[in-house]
Design a protein around this motif. Structure first.
Motif, mmCIF file in Angstrom:
data_model
loop_
_atom_site.group_PDB
_atom_site.id
_atom_site.type_symbol
_atom_site.label_atom_id
_atom_site.label_comp_id
_atom_site.label_asym_id
_atom_site.label_seq_id
_atom_site.Cartn_x
_atom_site.Cartn_y
_atom_site.Cartn_z
ATOM 1 N N TYR A 38 0.619 -1.219 0.220
ATOM 2 C CA TYR A 38 0.040 -0.018 0.124
ATOM 3 C C TYR A 38 0.738 1.341 0.133
ATOM 4 C CZ TYR A 38 -3.990 -3.049 0.699
ATOM 5 O OH TYR A 38 -4.862 -4.122 0.820
ATOM 6 N N HIS A 47 3.306 -10.281 -0.301
ATOM 7 C CA HIS A 47 2.518 -9.103 -0.359
ATOM 8 C C HIS A 47 3.512 -7.941 -0.336
ATOM 9 C CE1 HIS A 47 -2.122 -9.835 0.041
ATOM 10 N NE2 HIS A 47 -1.519 -10.950 -0.026
ATOM 11 N N TYR A 97 2.289 -5.250 -2.717
ATOM 12 C CA TYR A 97 0.717 -5.563 -2.882
ATOM 13 C C TYR A 97 0.039 -4.048 -2.877
ATOM 14 C CZ TYR A 97 -3.831 -6.939 -2.417
ATOM 15 O OH TYR A 97 -5.299 -7.065 -2.596
ATOM 16 N N GLY A 98 -0.550 -3.714 -3.818
ATOM 17 C CA GLY A 98 -1.289 -2.486 -3.618
ATOM 18 C C GLY A 98 -0.526 -1.228 -4.046
ATOM 19 N N SER A 125 -0.288 1.038 -6.535
ATOM 20 C CA SER A 125 -1.017 1.232 -7.524
ATOM 21 C C SER A 125 -0.435 2.259 -8.631
ATOM 22 C CB SER A 125 -2.462 1.918 -7.133
ATOM 23 O OG SER A 125 -2.228 2.950 -6.266
ATOM 24 N N SER A 130 1.407 -13.213 -4.263
ATOM 25 C CA SER A 130 0.818 -12.036 -4.281
ATOM 26 C C SER A 130 1.716 -10.652 -3.988
ATOM 27 C CB SER A 130 -0.409 -11.548 -3.146
ATOM 28 O OG SER A 130 -1.201 -12.693 -3.506
ATOM 29 N N SER A 172 0.657 -8.173 -6.763
ATOM 30 C CA SER A 172 -0.706 -8.257 -7.048
ATOM 31 C C SER A 172 -1.250 -6.750 -6.706
ATOM 32 C CB SER A 172 -1.351 -9.124 -5.790
ATOM 33 O OG SER A 172 -1.202 -10.360 -6.281
ATOM 34 N N ASN A 173 -2.174 -6.496 -7.359
ATOM 35 C CA ASN A 173 -3.166 -5.425 -7.237
ATOM 36 C C ASN A 173 -2.104 -4.072 -7.632
ATOM 37 O OD1 ASN A 173 -5.368 -3.783 -6.899
ATOM 38 N ND2 ASN A 173 -5.312 -3.633 -4.589
ATOM 39 N N CYS A 174 -1.285 -4.241 -8.608
ATOM 40 C CA CYS A 174 -0.414 -3.074 -9.138
ATOM 41 C C CYS A 174 -0.823 -2.932 -10.348
ATOM 42 C CB CYS A 174 1.118 -3.658 -9.321
ATOM 43 S SG CYS A 174 1.680 -3.743 -7.533
ATOM 44 N N PRO A 175 -1.938 -2.057 -10.763
ATOM 45 C CA PRO A 175 -2.517 -2.032 -12.143
ATOM 46 C C PRO A 175 -1.705 -1.307 -13.248
ATOM 47 C CG PRO A 175 -3.774 -0.636 -10.591
ATOM 48 C CD PRO A 175 -2.658 -1.407 -9.974
#
Length: 188
Positions: A138, A157, A160-161, A163, A180, A183-186
């Motif tokens: 994050y 993680h 993770y996140g 972004s 992960s 993960s969640n790294c668009p």
């Protein structure tokens, strides 16, 4: 400041602010004629008034949660003598925009920089061999990461996140990337 004597090292560790009201803090090189070698666990935990901290070159370790939750902290130097950054050491330092990890650091603990939402870039030197779990989770403003050649493990993680992250350079030594990690790294 509050200090604790470490008889094994014949040195002191900072354990808290005590009556100090400074928001731009300079940790002394020595206390009572002996070196200050560490920042203790939770020494500055959730201190929302600290803006900057200067650590002396004598510091070799930064404890668990040492600066966690210091939401106004925007500037800190990590001395070259530091060999490890403990778990949650800088987590939730939401004003921290950059961090330089010195060449002597060999491990970065779990969640060490978790929720550092203003952190924009990180370079992990070749001396680091292990990056813990949730280490940069994050860190929404993080745009680029360079991981040194000695890192063998990227934990669960870790990023993770993140972004905003668009670029990651992974060194030659990585043999394991855990679940992960990215993960969640668009934007990657």
């Amino acid at each position: 400041l509050r200090f604790k004597f470490n008889p094994d090292e014949n040195a002191y560790c900072v354990t808290g602010l005590g009556t100090c009201k400074d928001t731009n803090l300079v940790i002394p090189f020595e206390f009572q004629g002996l070196p200050v070698i560490g920042i203790g666990d939770k020494a500055f935990y959730v201190n929302t008034s600290l803006k900057s901290i200067t650590l002396p070159d004598s510091v070799t370790n930064i404890g668990d949660y040492a600066f966690s939750g210091c939401t106004s902290l925007s500037d800190i130097n990590i001395p070259d003598g530091v060999t490890s950054i403990a778990d949650y050491a800088f987590s939730n330092c939401t004003s921290l925009t950059s961090i330089t990890i010195p060449d002597g650091v060999t491990s970065i603990g779990d969640s060490a920089f978790r929720h550092c939402s203003s952190l924009t870039s990180v370079t992990i030197p070749d001396s680091v061999t292990d990056i813990g779990e949730y280490t940069f989770e994050y860190c929404h403003a993080l745009k680029s990461v360079t991981i040194g050649n000695s890192v063998t493990n990227i934990g669960t993680h870790t990023f993770y996140g993140c972004s905003s992250i668009t670029s990651i350079i992974i060194g030659n030594g990585v043999t394991s990337i855990k679940n992960s990690a990215f993960s969640n790294c668009p934007s990657l």
